[in-house]
Design a protein around this motif. Sequence first.
Motif, PDB file in Angstrom:
ATOM      1  N   GLY A 156       0.845  -1.304  -0.009  1.00 11.84           N
ATOM      2  CA  GLY A 156      -0.036  -0.008   0.087  1.00 11.84           C
ATOM      3  C   GLY A 156       0.772   1.350   0.037  1.00 11.84           C
ATOM      4  N   LEU A 157       1.827   1.237   0.945  1.00 13.08           N
ATOM      5  CA  LEU A 157       2.752   2.481   0.953  1.00 13.08           C
ATOM      6  C   LEU A 157       3.351   2.713  -0.526  1.00 13.08           C
ATOM      7  N   LEU A 158       4.017   1.647  -1.191  1.00 14.24           N
ATOM      8  CA  LEU A 158       4.775   1.822  -2.149  1.00 14.24           C
ATOM      9  C   LEU A 158       3.838   2.028  -3.409  1.00 14.24           C
ATOM     10  N   GLN A 159       2.669   1.592  -3.601  1.00 11.02           N
ATOM     11  CA  GLN A 159       1.993   1.473  -4.865  1.00 11.02           C
ATOM     12  C   GLN A 159       0.921   2.680  -4.915  1.00 11.02           C
ATOM     13  N   TYR A 160       0.106   3.197  -3.815  1.00 13.50           N
ATOM     14  CA  TYR A 160      -0.561   4.178  -3.809  1.00 13.50           C
ATOM     15  C   TYR A 160      -0.039   5.463  -4.388  1.00 13.50           C
ATOM     16  N   PRO A 161       1.163   5.809  -4.053  1.00 18.34           N
ATOM     17  CA  PRO A 161       1.661   7.229  -4.711  1.00 18.34           C
ATOM     18  C   PRO A 161       1.775   7.278  -6.154  1.00 18.34           C
ATOM     19  N   ASN A 162       1.803   5.924  -6.788  1.00 22.64           N
ATOM     20  CA  ASN A 162       1.893   5.961  -8.328  1.00 22.64           C
ATOM     21  C   ASN A 162       0.541   5.686  -8.850  1.00 22.64           C
ATOM     22  N   PRO A 163      -0.117   6.494  -9.570  1.00 22.33           N
ATOM     23  CA  PRO A 163      -1.227   6.483 -10.201  1.00 22.33           C
ATOM     24  C   PRO A 163      -1.470   5.028 -11.116  1.00 22.33           C
ATOM     25  N   MET A 164      -0.410   4.644 -11.391  1.00 20.32           N
ATOM     26  CA  MET A 164      -0.452   3.812 -12.491  1.00 20.32           C
ATOM     27  C   MET A 164      -0.522   2.244 -11.682  1.00 20.32           C
ATOM     28  N   THR A 165      -0.048   2.290 -10.647  1.00 20.36           N
ATOM     29  CA  THR A 165      -0.152   0.959  -9.878  1.00 20.36           C
ATOM     30  C   THR A 165      -1.069   0.995  -8.796  1.00 20.36           C
ATOM     31  N   ARG A 166      -1.786   1.931  -8.719  1.00 21.39           N
ATOM     32  CA  ARG A 166      -2.984   1.847  -7.579  1.00 21.39           C
ATOM     33  C   ARG A 166      -4.086   0.937  -7.894  1.00 21.39           C
ATOM     34  N   GLU A 167      -4.367   0.658  -9.141  1.00 19.27           N
ATOM     35  CA  GLU A 167      -5.318  -0.102  -9.684  1.00 19.27           C
ATOM     36  C   GLU A 167      -5.087  -1.446  -9.412  1.00 19.27           C
ATOM     37  N   PRO A 168      -5.956  -2.252  -9.447  1.00 17.06           N
ATOM     38  CA  PRO A 168      -5.806  -3.933  -9.503  1.00 17.06           C
ATOM     39  C   PRO A 168      -5.202  -4.370 -10.647  1.00 17.06           C
ATOM     40  N   GLY A 169      -4.319  -5.583 -10.502  1.00 13.67           N
ATOM     41  CA  GLY A 169      -3.287  -5.997 -11.303  1.00 13.67           C
ATOM     42  C   GLY A 169      -3.804  -6.143 -12.848  1.00 13.67           C
ATOM     43  N   ASP A 170      -5.295  -6.380 -13.189  1.00 11.53           N
ATOM     44  CA  ASP A 170      -5.831  -6.894 -14.390  1.00 11.53           C
ATOM     45  C   ASP A 170      -5.991  -5.493 -14.934  1.00 11.53           C
ATOM     46  N   THR A 171      -6.340  -4.420 -14.138  1.00 12.16           N
ATOM     47  CA  THR A 171      -6.561  -3.030 -14.752  1.00 12.16           C
ATOM     48  C   THR A 171      -5.317  -2.337 -15.256  1.00 12.16           C
ATOM     49  N   ILE A 172      -4.423  -2.793 -14.336  1.00 16.23           N
ATOM     50  CA  ILE A 172      -3.014  -2.147 -14.778  1.00 16.23           C
ATOM     51  C   ILE A 172      -2.836  -2.505 -16.065  1.00 16.23           C
ATOM     52  N   ILE A 173      -2.785  -3.787 -16.521  1.00 13.06           N
ATOM     53  CA  ILE A 173      -2.412  -4.378 -17.966  1.00 13.06           C
ATOM     54  C   ILE A 173      -3.238  -3.509 -19.079  1.00 13.06           C
ATOM     55  N   LYS A 174      -4.818  -3.831 -18.573  1.00 14.80           N
ATOM     56  CA  LYS A 174      -5.463  -3.120 -19.527  1.00 14.80           C
ATOM     57  C   LYS A 174      -5.174  -1.554 -19.761  1.00 14.80           C
ATOM     58  N   ASN A 175      -4.681  -0.786 -18.875  1.00 17.10           N
ATOM     59  CA  ASN A 175      -4.227   0.439 -19.184  1.00 17.10           C
ATOM     60  C   ASN A 175      -3.036   0.742 -19.755  1.00 17.10           C
ATOM     61  N   LEU A 176      -2.171  -0.338 -19.915  1.00 16.08           N
ATOM     62  CA  LEU A 176      -0.700  -0.155 -20.381  1.00 16.08           C
ATOM     63  C   LEU A 176      -0.856  -0.827 -21.737  1.00 16.08           C
ATOM     64  N   LEU A 177      -1.787  -1.399 -21.962  1.00 19.58           N
ATOM     65  CA  LEU A 177      -1.761  -2.113 -23.445  1.00 19.58           C
ATOM     66  C   LEU A 177      -2.880  -1.076 -24.373  1.00 19.58           C
ATOM     67  N   VAL A 178      -3.030   0.217 -23.873  1.00 22.93           N
ATOM     68  CA  VAL A 178      -4.223   0.929 -24.611  1.00 22.93           C
ATOM     69  C   VAL A 178      -3.403   1.625 -25.722  1.00 22.93           C
ATOM     70  N   ASP A 179      -4.067   1.763 -26.888  1.00 21.08           N
ATOM     71  CA  ASP A 179      -3.499   2.291 -28.136  1.00 21.08           C
ATOM     72  C   ASP A 179      -4.004   3.840 -28.131  1.00 21.08           C
ATOM     73  N   CYS A 180      -3.048   4.701 -28.068  1.00 15.44           N
ATOM     74  CA  CYS A 180      -3.368   6.185 -27.859  1.00 15.44           C
ATOM     75  C   CYS A 180      -3.319   6.880 -29.312  1.00 15.44           C
TER      76      CYS A 180
END
Length: 768
Positions: free
Chosen positions: A434-458
Motif C-alpha cells: 500500500g505504501l509503495l503502490q498508492y503514490p503511483n497512479p499507475m500501480t494503484r489499480e488492481p493488477g488486471d486493470t493495470i495491464i488493460k491501461n498499459l496496453l491501450v492504443d493512443c
Amino acid sequence: MPDLEHATEWTHLLPHSAHNRRLSAVQHEVDADSLISTHVSKEEQLLAATSIGERLPYNDYTTIDWLHDLVKDSFRSRVVHSQRGVRGTLASIFESGQGWIAAALIGVLTACVAFCVDVAEATVSDWKLGYCSVNIFSNRENCCTGRHPFGTAKANLGESCPSWRMWTEDYWKAFGIFVGFALAFGITSSSFTMLTKSTLPSAAPGHGDKEPRSIKGGDQGVVGKSMYLAAGSGIPEIKTILSGFVIPHFLDLKVLVIKAIGAVFAVATGMCLGKEGPFVHISTCVAYLVGTFFPKYNENGRKMRELLSAGCSAGLSVAFGAPIGGVLFSYEEISTYFPRKVLWRAFLCSLFAAMVLKALNPTGTGKLVLFETNYGISYSPIHYLVFIVLGIAGGLFGGVFCKANFLWSKHFRKYPIIKNYPVFEVFLVVLATGLLQYPNPMTREPGDTIIKNLLVDCRGTSKAWVCQQEEIDNNTKYIGWLVYGTLVKLILTTITFGCKVPSGIIIPALDAGAFFGRLIGQWITTISPGIFAMVGAAAFLAGVSRMTISLCVIMFELTGELEYIVPHMIAILVAKWVADALEKDGVYDLAQAVLGHPFLDADHAMNLVQRNHDTVERLIPPKQTMRDITVDVPQDNKVCKRILSEKLDKLKERGLMDAGLVLVQDGMLQGYVAEGELEFGLNKIGQNWDSTSRIRLLGEADEGDLDLSSFVDRTPLTICAKAPMEYLVEMFGKLGLRYLCVVEEGSSKLVGVVIKKRLVVYLEGLKE
C-alpha cells in the motif's frame, strides 16, 4: 455383509468361490470377512486372485503405483464390458462416456465458481477507493458504464460518473483509507487460509537410512511440519499430485471454498498477486469432487489423475478467457501423464468452462477476451531487435526473481516470528504494498486493470490517463512512473509470492513486463507503445514460469491480436533461454523444492544423471537397512508374526510411509509387500492371532491359516545393480513405478530396493 443389490466401492466385485485365492477363505473369526470388505475395494479383491496382489487405498503422502492401477482398470473394464443384455449394453455405454460427462461437468462448475469470484473481487477491490451510490455491491466500472453480469450496458452514465462516490477528496485521507482497507482484506484472506492448516510428515526420504535411530517403535520419530492447503497458487502441489504423489485433503470441498473466498480478499488488497493461479487449484478441486461420483475415477489413482489433468485446463480457461491456452497450459506446465484421450477431454472441459463463463458474463462486456486491443498496424523487421531486447529483459527479470524469491522463502520465512505467525507476514507485505503502490497512479489499480491501461492504443481518440501523459511534450514524470512501476513490481512480487494467502504469479509478471514494454515504447514512435507492453508482458511471464507454446496462445487469446504471434514467439523464446542460463528451474519448480514434496521430472532428472557416470548400485540402501526390510521366507512359505511386527516397526521408524518388505527364498526375490498392506494385515486381520502365530506370505493357503499372500506383489520389476542410472530414471519416469528391486549381476540375487523418494533425494543432491 453388504447388500449385493446396493453395491458400493467396498463390496465384492465377484462372488466368492472355493477356487478363488482370497483372504476370506482363511478367516475363522466371524467378523474377519466384514473387515476385509470394509477396507478393500471391489477391484482390489479381484486382483487378489492374480500375481499382482491387492492394495489398500493409498496411505497419505505416498506415491501411487501407476502400473498396478493400469491393470486394476483393465480388470474393471473387462467386467463391465462382459455383461450381456440391455443392462450390460447401457453399462458399457456409460463406461465409455463417463470421462466426457465428467469433463463437461467440471467445466460448467468451474465457470460458476469463477463467476462468483470475479464479481466479488471486482467489487471488494474498488471499496478501497469508494463505493457505488446506486448499488454498493457494484464495482466502479459497472457503476459508471451501466454494465452488469448476465447482460450488457444499460446506460451511459458519463465520464464524470456521479454514481461513484470517493470516500474523500483529500489525498492523505484517501491514502490512509486505501491502506486501511487493504490491511483488513489481507488479514481476512490470511485468516481464512489459516483454517486449512495441515500437518505433514517431515522425515526426509532416506532419513532412516542415514541417521542413527533414536526412537524405537511406532511413528514417534516422524516430526510434523505445517502446510496451509489454500495458500499460494496450488500449482506446485498439483504438479506433485499429478506426478503420482498423494497430498491428503488438498482437493477437498473445504479447501475449494476457502481458496475462493481467500482469493477474493487477497486480490482486493492490491498485493502483487493474481487469482489466475488459484483458479487452477479451484478447477482441480472441482475435478476431484466430480470424480468421486464416478467409480471409474474414485477407485483408481491413475484414472483420477487423468481427470485432474483435464480439470486443470478449465482453471486457466476461465481465468483468462483462453480455452485453448488452458489445454496447452495443462499439457506443458502441469501434467506428467497426458495421453491423447486426456487432451480431448481437457479440450471439452475447457470449452464448457468458456461457454458458461461467457453466458454468465462477469465483466458485463459479453466477451471472453479480457484485454482486447486493435492496434491496426503491423511491425517491421527492424522491430525484431526490440522484441529480442524485451525477451532479454524478461529473462533477466525471471532469473533474478526466481533466485531472489527462493532465497527469500528459504531465509526470511525461517525467522520464528514469520514462520509461526504467517498472518503477521501478510500484514507487513500488504502495508509495504500500500505504501509503495498508492503514490503511483499507475500501480494503484488492481493488477488486471493495470495491464488493460498499459496496453491501450493512443493513436485513436482514447482519453485514457496514459494517453494524456504521453501527449505531453515533457513527460519525464510519466517515464519516472513507468520506471518506478517496473521496479516496485519486481520487488513486491518477490516478497509476496509464497505468502499464506491464495495467490498467483501470472498477473504480477504480466504487470512488470507491461510496464517495461511501455517504457521502451516511449523511444520508438513508429508503432504503438502498447504493442511493446503486450510483448514485454509475455516475455516477463516466460522468464518467471518458463512457459512457451501455451503462453504464446494465451497472449493472443487475451488480446485478440493474432498479428503479433511472431513477436511473442521471439520474446518468449529469448526470455526462456536467458532465464534458464541464470536459473535452471522455473518458479513452480523452485516452489516445490521449498515445500519439500517429492517430485520426479523425468526430463530434468535425465539431464542430471547424464552428467554423472553412476550406476544403479549407488542407490542400494545400506546393509543394515536391507536386513531390516528383507524377509527370508522358509520353504513352507510361512513367517512368524513377531518377526513381521518387528520389521514393520522398523519401517515406521524410517518415516517413508511407502516403503515395504521384500520376500526372498535362498537369496532369490519372491515378492514385495508394502508397508500399508502389511500393517493392515498384522493389526487388523491378524489382531486375533498371537505373536507366535505363523503367517502365510507365499503359496496356497490351508484352512485356518492367517494368509497375507493376497497382499504380496509376486511380479516386482527388477534391474541389475550394474545398470546405468539412466535406466533407473527412465523406468521410474515412464512407467510410474513406486519401487524397483535391484538384483546382483550374474546371480540375479536381490541386493537392494529403490523407492521413488530415494531417487528424488539422489537427484536433489546432484542439483546441489
